[in-house]
Design a protein around this motif. Sequence first.
Motif, PDB file in Angstrom:
ATOM      1  N   SER A  13      43.846 -21.088  -5.697  1.00 53.72           N
ATOM      2  CA  SER A  13      43.187 -22.076  -6.528  1.00 53.72           C
ATOM      3  C   SER A  13      43.932 -22.216  -7.863  1.00 53.72           C
ATOM      4  CB  SER A  13      41.755 -21.588  -6.749  1.00 53.72           C
ATOM      5  OG  SER A  13      41.110 -22.387  -7.678  1.00 53.72           O
ATOM      6  N   SER A  14      43.491 -23.153  -8.695  1.00 53.68           N
ATOM      7  CA  SER A  14      44.130 -23.334 -10.004  1.00 53.68           C
ATOM      8  C   SER A  14      43.770 -22.160 -10.916  1.00 53.68           C
ATOM      9  CB  SER A  14      43.625 -24.648 -10.602  1.00 53.68           C
ATOM     10  OG  SER A  14      44.214 -24.866 -11.840  1.00 53.68           O
ATOM     11  N   LEU A 133      47.750 -25.537  -3.965  1.00 55.56           N
ATOM     12  CA  LEU A 133      46.329 -25.525  -3.605  1.00 55.56           C
ATOM     13  C   LEU A 133      46.062 -25.708  -2.111  1.00 55.56           C
ATOM     14  CD1 LEU A 133      45.050 -28.045  -6.352  1.00 55.56           C
ATOM     15  CD2 LEU A 133      44.749 -25.567  -6.385  1.00 55.56           C
ATOM     16  N   LYS A 165      42.220 -19.153 -15.480  1.00 54.01           N
ATOM     17  CA  LYS A 165      42.406 -20.603 -15.625  1.00 54.01           C
ATOM     18  C   LYS A 165      42.119 -21.037 -17.067  1.00 54.01           C
ATOM     19  CE  LYS A 165      41.272 -25.215 -14.049  1.00 54.01           C
ATOM     20  NZ  LYS A 165      42.654 -25.691 -14.227  1.00 54.01           N
TER      21      LYS A 165
END
Length: 290
Positions: A13-14, A133, A165
């Motif tokens: 994921s980011s 992603l 993040k």
Amino acid sequence: MSKKHPIISVVGSSGAGTSTVKSTFDQIFRREGIKAVSIEGDAFHRFNRADMKEELQNRYESGDQGFSHFSYEANELKELERVFREYGETGKGKTRHYVHDDAEAEKYGTPPGHFTDWSEFDSQSDLLFYEGLHGCVVNDEVNLSALADLKIGVVPVINLEWIQKIHRDRASRGYTTEAVTDVILRRMHAYVHCICPQFTETDINFQRVPVVDTSNPFIARWIPTADESLVVIRFKNPRGIDFPYLTSMIAGSWMSRANSIVIPGNKQDLAMQLILTPLIERLVREAQRA
Ligand SMILES: Nc1ncnc2c1ncn2[C@@H]1O[C@H](COP(=O)(O)OP(=O)(O)O)[C@@H](O)[C@H]1O
Ligand SMILES: O=C(COP(=O)(O)O)[C@H](O)[C@H](O)COP(=O)(O)O
């Protein structure tokens, strides 16, 4: 599977740490004399920053509140599949960059929030390295997982992922904590439906777990350090993995399940090198033989 021109897909994921993990792969490639071409998942976003904002607004007004960069339809996954397939068959392909910030703008000569032009891969390479992603998506339209030969998940527990993040987006992308929090919330539906399922496709997952209190990730003053964390490493197929060797080489590690080992956070780089080097070497050897 593309034996002659193998593909490594690193998915997270980011904020998960996929860009950070890329530097470990780069070290292995350099040491082993392997020439890799790299692509970033962001290159396959469907919209630039301004168009994405407009698309979000239009969808929001028509009642769609789940749309985000995590959604399949915000990305050119068919194009990514085409690039994976073309590389697997011919060793050729093309990519571009999505420019996030001023430093990248200077590097690529394109303003933040825009894509560079597409450019062809170097013609001679041993493998393709994807980081982003969606590199293991399987849905009604594409099967990226089937085209990748070594699939790695980078998945901190979610509080830590959010802390990473928030800190990265504040420090290098100029966003506020509130703006990043909004993005995290907006992306939650697609996180569950588009991101998480990929981690059952991956061959090995690296999951960083903090051992300090992260109960409120939105006020954390710094990212828990390597010494303040453990990493759970899970192998989809443990057959052929030499666990006694790994646990003897990695001080302080232990097996927590028949297919999982736990290591101190500061040994992640070493563990990745020990685990991944023979797998990468095998991919390249088999490719040369093919
Ligand atoms: N193992 C780690 N230990 C400490 N910080 C990390 C670790 N992995 C990633 N980070 C930090 O988390 C943030 C997000 O990492 P990054 O690699 O940019 O994520 P991604 O590319 O997956 O979005 C960065 O600030 C990075 O320095
Ligand atoms: O989510 C990601 C993944 O990238 P990463 O893993 O590097 O965060 C998007 O690229 C950016 O958020 C784009 O958004 P923005 O236009 O806000 O930069």
